[in-house]
Design a protein around this motif. Structure first.
Motif, PDB file in Angstrom:
ATOM      1  N   GLU A   9       0.817  -1.165   0.003  1.00  0.00           N
ATOM      2  CA  GLU A   9       0.032   0.096   0.188  1.00  0.00           C
ATOM      3  C   GLU A   9       0.809   1.199   0.118  1.00  0.00           C
ATOM      4  OE1 GLU A   9      -3.201   0.318   2.793  1.00  0.00           O
ATOM      5  OE2 GLU A   9      -3.380  -1.835   2.836  1.00  0.00           O
TER       6      GLU A   9
ATOM      7  N   ALA B 163       1.316   3.175   2.502  1.00  0.00           N
ATOM      8  CA  ALA B 163       0.535   4.044   3.049  1.00  0.00           C
ATOM      9  C   ALA B 163       1.283   4.751   4.529  1.00  0.00           C
ATOM     10  CB  ALA B 163      -0.886   3.567   3.467  1.00  0.00           C
TER      11      ALA B 163
ATOM     12  N   ARG C 295       1.091   8.299  -0.117  1.00  0.00           N
ATOM     13  CA  ARG C 295       0.262   8.177  -1.187  1.00  0.00           C
ATOM     14  C   ARG C 295      -0.367   9.563  -1.535  1.00  0.00           C
ATOM     15  NH1 ARG C 295      -3.772   3.709   0.263  1.00  0.00           N
ATOM     16  NH2 ARG C 295      -3.434   4.641   2.083  1.00  0.00           N
ATOM     17  N   GLU C 296      -0.496  10.285  -0.376  1.00  0.00           N
ATOM     18  CA  GLU C 296      -1.194  11.800  -0.688  1.00  0.00           C
ATOM     19  C   GLU C 296      -0.201  12.665  -1.476  1.00  0.00           C
ATOM     20  OE1 GLU C 296      -2.822   9.690   2.844  1.00  0.00           O
ATOM     21  OE2 GLU C 296      -0.918   9.909   2.182  1.00  0.00           O
TER      22      GLU C 296
ATOM     23  N   ILE D 290       4.013   6.244  -9.411  1.00  0.00           N
ATOM     24  CA  ILE D 290       4.412   4.901  -8.584  1.00  0.00           C
ATOM     25  C   ILE D 290       5.929   4.784  -8.369  1.00  0.00           C
ATOM     26  CG2 ILE D 290       4.111   3.421 -10.389  1.00  0.00           C
ATOM     27  CD1 ILE D 290       2.887   2.626  -7.015  1.00  0.00           C
TER      28      ILE D 290
ATOM     29  N   LEU E 164       6.917   6.926  -5.690  1.00  0.00           N
ATOM     30  CA  LEU E 164       6.445   6.516  -4.493  1.00  0.00           C
ATOM     31  C   LEU E 164       7.114   5.341  -3.865  1.00  0.00           C
ATOM     32  CD1 LEU E 164       4.098   6.612  -2.454  1.00  0.00           C
ATOM     33  CD2 LEU E 164       2.763   5.298  -3.950  1.00  0.00           C
TER      34      LEU E 164
ATOM     35  N   TYR F  13       9.227   5.625  -0.298  1.00  0.00           N
ATOM     36  CA  TYR F  13       8.831   4.707   0.763  1.00  0.00           C
ATOM     37  C   TYR F  13      10.009   3.961   1.177  1.00  0.00           C
ATOM     38  CZ  TYR F  13       5.714   1.670   3.483  1.00  0.00           C
ATOM     39  OH  TYR F  13       5.095   0.916   4.394  1.00  0.00           O
TER      40      TYR F  13
END
Length: 154
Positions: free
Chosen positions: A2, A4, A116-117, A122, A125, A129
């Motif tokens: 995710e 997240a 994610r915000e 991708i 991200l 991450y």
């Protein structure tokens, strides 16, 4: 996956007051995060974190804004937002440290959210991450080590 949030939890053999000092005071941030920091632990305080590389003491600089400071229980800040912009949901990551007295020490919980915000592609991200997962895997244990050294030195 995710992408997240990142969560870390450790037990530190130091009182919450000591751990709070270590995660929030510039003179201690320098010791465990290896970054110069000019931000005081006051809600709304802004400044930056600066990491050195070789002869360049400001090779990597990122802005930081304190969101909450409730000693010795909670410290949170936003970071990685573009310089010159206010740190808000969507342009920054939110780091929250929660401290809970536990036995003779402190349970330290770190959560970082907002990946994610950011609206990154991708690949960006995933890269950001994973870099933060790796980083917190290194730096959270150093928080505990630094706090425990402070207790031993006092």
């Amino acid at each position: 996956m995710e992408f997240a949030s990142i969560e870390r939890q450790i037990h530190v053999e130091a009182a919450p007051e000591v751990v709070f000092e270590v995660i929030s005071r510039p003179e201690h941030i320098r010791d465990w995060w290896y970054a110069e920091c000019d931000v005081q632990p006051t809600p709304g305080a802004t400044g930056e974190l600066a990491w050195a590389d070789g002869d360049n003491p400001r090779a990597h600089v990122t802005p930081m804004t304190v969101v909450a400071s409730d000693p010795p229980r909670l410290f949170s800040f936003r970071w990685t937002h573009p310089a010159g912009e206010a740190a808000v949901d969507g342009n920054s990551l939110l780091v929250t440290f929660e401290l809970v007295a536990s036995g003779s020490g402190t349970l330290l919980r770190l959560t970082e959210t907002g990946f994610r915000e950011r609206g990154w592609e991708i690949a960006v991200l995933e890269q950001q991450y994973h870099e933060h997962v790796t980083g917190w895997g290194i730096y959270v244990p150093r928080i505990g080590e630094h706090a425990e050294r402070l207790v031993s030195a006092r």
